[in-house]
Design a protein around this motif. Sequence first.
Motif, short mmCIF file in Angstrom:
data_model
loop_
_atom_site.label_atom_id
_atom_site.label_comp_id
_atom_site.label_asym_id
_atom_site.label_seq_id
_atom_site.Cartn_x
_atom_site.Cartn_y
_atom_site.Cartn_z
N LEU A 1 0.84 -1.20 0.00
CA LEU A 1 0.00 0.00 0.00
C LEU A 1 0.87 1.25 0.00
O LEU A 1 0.67 2.19 -0.77
N GLU A 2 1.85 1.23 0.89
CA GLU A 2 2.75 2.39 1.03
C GLU A 2 3.49 2.64 -0.28
O GLU A 2 3.57 3.77 -0.77
N GLU A 3 3.98 1.55 -0.85
CA GLU A 3 4.75 1.64 -2.09
C GLU A 3 3.90 2.25 -3.21
O GLU A 3 4.32 3.19 -3.89
N ASN A 4 2.68 1.72 -3.36
CA ASN A 4 1.78 2.22 -4.41
C ASN A 4 1.45 3.69 -4.19
O ASN A 4 1.41 4.48 -5.13
N LYS A 5 1.20 4.01 -2.92
CA LYS A 5 0.84 5.39 -2.61
C LYS A 5 1.98 6.32 -3.05
O LYS A 5 1.78 7.32 -3.74
N ASN A 6 3.21 5.94 -2.63
CA ASN A 6 4.35 6.79 -2.97
C ASN A 6 4.51 6.94 -4.48
O ASN A 6 4.77 8.03 -4.98
N ARG A 7 4.32 5.84 -5.19
CA ARG A 7 4.49 5.91 -6.64
C ARG A 7 3.46 6.82 -7.27
O ARG A 7 3.77 7.59 -8.18
N ILE A 8 2.21 6.70 -6.79
CA ILE A 8 1.16 7.56 -7.37
C ILE A 8 1.50 9.02 -7.08
O ILE A 8 1.49 9.87 -7.98
N VAL A 9 1.86 9.29 -5.84
CA VAL A 9 2.17 10.68 -5.47
C VAL A 9 3.35 11.20 -6.30
O VAL A 9 3.30 12.29 -6.87
N ASP A 10 4.39 10.35 -6.42
CA ASP A 10 5.59 10.78 -7.17
C ASP A 10 5.26 11.04 -8.63
O ASP A 10 5.66 12.06 -9.20
N THR A 11 4.54 10.09 -9.24
CA THR A 11 4.21 10.25 -10.66
C THR A 11 3.45 11.54 -10.88
O THR A 11 3.75 12.30 -11.81
#
Length: 785
Positions: free
Chosen positions: A320-330
């Motif tokens: 969850l954390e990983e996906n969240k970070n990726r979405i935010v970063d993108t």
Amino acid sequence: MAKGKVKKKTAKPRFSKSSLTLSPKNKVLLGSFLFLFGLALLMAFVSFLFTWQADQSTLSQLGNREVETQNLLSKFGAGISNFFIYEGFGLPAFAIAVLTMITGIYFFFNLNKKALQRFWFWGILVMIWLSVFLGFFASSSSLLGGTIGFEMNDYLQDYLGFTGTLLLLTFLMIVYLVVRLKITPEKIFTSFRKTKNAVTDDFKAAASVSEEIKRSKEETSEEDEEPELIKEPVPLKPETPTVTPEKVIIRSEENPDDVEMEVETAVEEEVEDNLSKKLVEDYGEFDPTLELKNYQFPTLELLKDYNANGGGITIDQEELEENKNRIVDTLKNYKIDIAQIKATVGPTVTLYEIIPEAGIRISKIKSLEDDIALSLSALGIRIIAPIPGKGTIGIEVPNKKSSIVSMRSVIASPKFQHAEMELPMALGKTISNETFVVDLAKMPHLLMAGATGQGKSVGLNAILTSLLYSKHPAEVKFILVDPKKVELTLFNKIERHYLAKLPDTEEAIITDNTKVINTLNSLCIEMDNRYELLKEAMVRNIKEYNTKFKARKLNPENGHKFLPYIVLVVDEFADLIMTAGKEVETPIARLAQLARAIGIHLIIATQRPSVNVITGIIKANFPARIAFRVTSKIDSRTILDSQGADQLIGKGDMLFTQGNTLLRLQCAFVDTPEVDKITEFIGSQKAYPDAHHLPEYSGEESGTGLDIDVSERDKLFREAAEVIVMAQQGSASLLQRKLKLGYNRAGRIIDQLEAAGVVGPFEGSKARQVLIQDLESLNQLLNEE
Ligand SMILES: Nc1ncnc2c1ncn2[C@@H]1O[C@H](COP(=O)(O)OP(=O)(O)OP(=O)(O)O)[C@@H](O)[C@H]1O
């Protein structure tokens, strides 16, 4: 941050239709216990009448084993009889024993409980009344009215005196006679008159034999009328027993027609109304399940618990954390700042809901779909911008490890168990892991599409399983069309419980496309018949009709019957449309347009959601649709009118719409062995003698109307016949090309050739068989005509 609450399954499994009612086995046990207990009471009471004096001294020592009692049922009998008779209601206490026995019989034979309640209510009242009444005679025997009867009588006498008490009791007796036994002075009078009439009839019958010759001379004019009167009411007797005399008077008048009509209407209504009320009072409401009253619903144990060791969905915080970070970063890379992000974990997909900073255009995020998918390196990402009803943007990301939504979990869920729906279907779970249940009766038809191997058959099985778990065989019937021949065969086992078929067919599951046409047309006839019944019953839909029928307001002798829902399931619609085209499309469209009110519902599945399969007319009549994964955006548009189905991840991942919003669901999984067990469980129980019969449909011999008349043949008939015979290929398009004809004319000639025996019948997509080998045989055939 994450809504990581995994709902524990708290729902209790349902083994029978209603959790409050006893299972048939328990009813038999309870019934026999109550009956025997009542019998024991009766024997103890009778024995008490003879032994009470002897046993009275022992009552205070019932705990002492040494002391002997004379009652037939020993200490128990002496104690309980003393309690009910001596200290209780006296002799009327026998009612308690009898009522207990009757209760036992009611449970044993599973009879109507309402009548039983009435027995108890009136039984207890009569017992008290008698007990008080017998209190008058307490001085002659203390057993007559018991202590209660004596005391109550004494109490009443103190306040009302002897006469007052007697008058009160008389009034209560009248209440009983009028309310319970419905005895009114009118009734007594009528029955008295009837007896008198019967006596007169007998007398006349005997007299008419011996006095035949003398009759004209001896009989008075009054007597002349009477024999006529006796003849006339005969056919009316069963309908109007109480008003016969009125009829008689009217019939003897000059102008019988007008008056007769008036009277009959009035009488009929009254009788029917009374009749239905009386029937309901006597037998209770009509119970359609009575014929298979011991039918047991399949148990939850038949379904597999896929999450038994894992316990529902697993939440991987890291993921969850990983996906969240990726979405935010993108999004940051594209200068989109996020004010808030929230995750909802579902069985296969996690929904990340984003609230962007003020001033960001939604279309900008939507256009980044591919980039986000790339950065998350995941298939099946769907962006919903904005989520309808919420001010957020949703990004659905498939979980690395998806969990199976077991059929067992959705069937056991309170949502399904307590669903107040006509045809509840537990389709699966939503993205927030809630069980999703919809009513097929409200849809009212369902279109299902998805590429091969994406979960259509499992979806159909899930729907059928839901209905099997919620509806009694008397309430719903299925017509299964399975051109693939293997998908629905398991349901053969429940043919005599749940399936409907044409009267003259052997197999209930239809695998042959030509039979589908007959079945569809037969369904159209059934639809028309049902509309006729609804019209006669003056109701608007099947629910109202069945309610009225259950209340015994519709007479089965007039063709009325309890109407089960009919669900038509077609597993591969594309195949049907390809082979039979309009012949299938027309009845399907007709049913889809009109059948909702009369309880016929269609579920149609197809692998190929192209426009020539799901035509405009079909689409217009199927507002509810399910899309499993499809291969192209175009297919997705055809089925859902929007894209999205092409971005699903398969294996039961689906989108559901009922006309407005799209809902992503994970379809419940039910495997073939589970379906096998369920059908086996149902199939091994007592069934109806045969599958439910649809109305007979005698299709036109070859599907199309043939111009059998030789004189009406096309001018080019002979030429066309030669072309066909020479090419040995019976197709209309060949004639179109060779003879330069339009399609319609070529088609007509082919029909005429079929009638003449030159070509064989229509065989779907294949060319027709040519039955004449060469020109010589053709000439011979045509010259012979
Ligand atoms: N709801 C589900 N949950 C988990 N797995 C599923 C689900 N539905 C289907 N699957 C998996 O996908 C496979 C294929 O499903 P299914 O046979 O229903 O596909 P289909 O669309 O009917 O294919 P076809 O059109 O070829 O018959 C199943 O054997 C199962 O492994």
